[in-house]
Design an enzyme around this catalytic site. Structure first.
Site, PDB file in Angstrom:
ATOM      1  N   ARG A 214       0.838  -1.202   0.000  1.00 58.34           N
ATOM      2  CA  ARG A 214       0.000   0.000   0.000  1.00 58.34           C
ATOM      3  C   ARG A 214       0.872   1.251   0.000  1.00 58.34           C
ATOM      4  O   ARG A 214       0.570   2.241  -0.676  1.00 58.34           O
ATOM      5  CB  ARG A 214      -0.946  -0.010   1.209  1.00 58.34           C
ATOM      6  CG  ARG A 214      -2.063  -1.044   1.075  1.00 58.34           C
ATOM      7  CD  ARG A 214      -3.101  -0.890   2.152  1.00 58.34           C
ATOM      8  NE  ARG A 214      -2.730  -1.533   3.402  1.00 58.34           N
ATOM      9  CZ  ARG A 214      -3.153  -2.728   3.793  1.00 58.34           C
ATOM     10  NH1 ARG A 214      -3.938  -3.440   3.008  1.00 58.34           N
ATOM     11  NH2 ARG A 214      -2.794  -3.223   4.952  1.00 58.34           N
ATOM     12  N   PHE A 230     -12.007  -4.295  -5.362  1.00 58.07           N
ATOM     13  CA  PHE A 230     -11.979  -5.198  -4.204  1.00 58.07           C
ATOM     14  C   PHE A 230     -11.363  -4.445  -3.017  1.00 58.07           C
ATOM     15  O   PHE A 230     -10.455  -4.932  -2.350  1.00 58.07           O
ATOM     16  CB  PHE A 230     -11.187  -6.479  -4.501  1.00 58.07           C
ATOM     17  CG  PHE A 230     -11.586  -7.180  -5.764  1.00 58.07           C
ATOM     18  CD1 PHE A 230     -12.696  -7.998  -5.820  1.00 58.07           C
ATOM     19  CD2 PHE A 230     -10.846  -7.003  -6.934  1.00 58.07           C
ATOM     20  CE1 PHE A 230     -13.059  -8.649  -6.996  1.00 58.07           C
ATOM     21  CE2 PHE A 230     -11.195  -7.643  -8.120  1.00 58.07           C
ATOM     22  CZ  PHE A 230     -12.308  -8.467  -8.149  1.00 58.07           C
ATOM     23  N   ASP A 252     -16.323  -2.532  -3.911  1.00 56.09           N
ATOM     24  CA  ASP A 252     -16.359  -3.849  -3.274  1.00 56.09           C
ATOM     25  C   ASP A 252     -17.805  -4.338  -3.262  1.00 56.09           C
ATOM     26  O   ASP A 252     -18.747  -3.529  -3.228  1.00 56.09           O
ATOM     27  CB  ASP A 252     -15.813  -3.787  -1.847  1.00 56.09           C
ATOM     28  CG  ASP A 252     -15.362  -5.150  -1.353  1.00 56.09           C
ATOM     29  OD1 ASP A 252     -14.148  -5.432  -1.420  1.00 56.09           O
ATOM     30  OD2 ASP A 252     -16.214  -5.942  -0.906  1.00 56.09           O
ATOM     31  N   ASP A 301      -6.984  -5.884  -6.119  1.00 54.56           N
ATOM     32  CA  ASP A 301      -6.595  -6.631  -4.915  1.00 54.56           C
ATOM     33  C   ASP A 301      -7.694  -7.624  -4.560  1.00 54.56           C
ATOM     34  O   ASP A 301      -8.374  -7.489  -3.535  1.00 54.56           O
ATOM     35  CB  ASP A 301      -6.346  -5.641  -3.759  1.00 54.56           C
ATOM     36  CG  ASP A 301      -5.918  -6.341  -2.471  1.00 54.56           C
ATOM     37  OD1 ASP A 301      -5.405  -7.474  -2.548  1.00 54.56           O
ATOM     38  OD2 ASP A 301      -6.106  -5.746  -1.389  1.00 54.56           O
ATOM     39  N   CYS A 341      -3.466 -13.324  -3.789  1.00 55.46           N
ATOM     40  CA  CYS A 341      -3.143 -13.751  -2.425  1.00 55.46           C
ATOM     41  C   CYS A 341      -3.340 -15.254  -2.247  1.00 55.46           C
ATOM     42  O   CYS A 341      -3.400 -15.747  -1.122  1.00 55.46           O
ATOM     43  CB  CYS A 341      -3.978 -12.983  -1.408  1.00 55.46           C
ATOM     44  SG  CYS A 341      -5.753 -13.244  -1.567  1.00 55.46           S
TER      45      CYS A 341
END
Length: 400
Positions: A214, A230, A252, A301, A341
């Site tokens: 970030r 997201f 989101d 993300d 991730c």
């Protein structure tokens, strides 16, 4: 002391011998002695050579998780406190510890447990039967270790509600450990304030693993129009705002996440430049493209699209789709920050998927940087599951 002997098959334990922490059911030749699942056992190679101590659970294909390779080690309070002390000492050297992942399972030699510190609150996630038995002692050790540095923990919340617990024969569980407290915790990261809801937020309440990533977008967002997909509780969007972006949209599908993101924007006095939209990213990106919208920076993300090898093919389609759509929304010469991730989305496969998306979007990519998870989520070599986050920043150009 640990009288039950688990003997491996000849050729078994390759991951363990390479430095890993796991033994699977198909690697075990015999178990000698009586035990209950969750007990600590002694592990021998096929020829009787001592390999270490670990806790056993025959209900799980991942049957043994190793705790120590040192012969004669005693897994007592002093042992656990030493593990915790080493984990804390490491983090003090590599990361801002105001809020951080304090224990990261196998990578901190305490397999199956995660403990996040949000200022003066701890959130624990226990995923294995053996470590669940030691959980209370580990948490007491954490409080003792932190108190040496003048840190007093006011509350602990358990988020052991992941489905993987069922594979260990355990029920999912969440709730306060000890006295209840206000689960809304204010933290500061990279100069951005957040209210973290440790009771209702995803995972342990906040994704600390992206802390340095970030911070890495600050330099490309100043004065820019930014789209953060997201966004969860707004972390990348708010970092873009703090960095001086002129306009930021965070998206989101979670109404709870968006509500928290809006609160965080107000907390940082960014509500005039950072706004949030509750929408499905897969539906929104094509519609923005049709409307002719363009952004200087697009951030992707997403949650893990795959949590098993069997679903990797579908995950590739998802990653390819959002990256292709995201690239099409980037102004010529603008930037794309994109990540995965999922441990099962291996680095080379993720790289290949992004390249395919670029060809489909007729874009050229110049890699600015490649990063992984923050160092409070250390990558233990040979423990492959500890390496999961892949993060790229690209400059995106039209074909020339």
């Amino acid at each position: 002391m640990y009288d039950t002997i688990v003997t491996l098959k000849k050729g078994g334990g390759r991951t363990l011998k390479a430095g890993g922490a796991w033994i699977y059911d198909n690697e075990i030749d015999s178990i000698t002695g009586s035990f209950e699942n969750g007990d600590i056992v002694t592990v021998h190679d096929f020829d009787g050579y001592f390999l270490g101590y670990g806790f056993i659970n025959t209900k799980s294909k991942l049957t043994i998780r190793m705790l120590s390779r040192r012969k004669g080690a005693v897994i007592d309070d002093a042992f656990l406190e030493q593990r915790v002390q080493e984990a804390w000492d490491y983090r003090k050297q590599v990361i801002d510890t105001g809020s951080c992942r304090l224990i990261f399972g196998e990578a901190d030699y305490l397999p199956g447990i995660v403990i996040d510190k949000f200022e003066d609150v701890l959130v624990v996630e226990s995923l294995a039967l053996g470590i669940d038995r030691l959980k209370e002692k580990i948490l007491e050790a954490v409080k003792r270790v932190l108190s040496k540095d003048g840190i007093v923990i006011r509350g602990i919340y358990e988020r052991s509600d992941a489905k993987v617990r069922e594979q260990e024969g355990m029920e999912r569980s969440k709730g306060f450990i000890g006295e209840p407290f206000d689960p809304h915790v204010e933290i500061v990261e990279n100069g951005v304030k957040y209210i973290v809801n440790v009771e209702e937020g995803q995972k342990t309440g906040f994704f600390l693993d992206q802390k340095n990533n970030r911070a890495a977008i600050h330099k490309i967002c100043r004065g820019k129009k930014v789209l953060d997909c997201f966004t969860h509780t707004g972390s990348f969007a708010l970092n873009a705002g703090i960095a001086g972006a002129r306009e930021v949209i965070g998206v989101d599908a979670s109404e709870l996440g968006i509500a928290q993101a809006r609160e965080n924007a107000v907390l940082n006095h960014l509500e005039d430049r950072v706004r949030f939209l509750c929408a499905d990213v897969f539906e929104l990106l094509p519609s923005l493209e049709e409307k002719g919208e363009r952004f200087d920076v697009v951030i992707l993300d997403p949650p893990a699209f795959t949590k098993s090898r069997s679903s990797v093919k579908n995950a590739v389609k998802g990653y390819r789709e959002i990256n292709l759509r995201g690239m099409k929304l980037v102004e010529d010469g603008g930037f794309l920050a994109t990540c995965s991730c999922s441990h099962f989305m291996e680095p080379e496969l993720f790289k290949k998927t992004i390249a395919e998306a670029a060809r489909g979007a007729h874009k050229r990519l110049r890699q600015v940087e490649f990063r992984t998870q923050a160092p409070d989520h250390p990558i233990l070599w040979a423990a492959d599951s500890s390496y999961y986050l892949k993060f790229y920043i690209f400059q995106v150009s039209n074909e020339r």
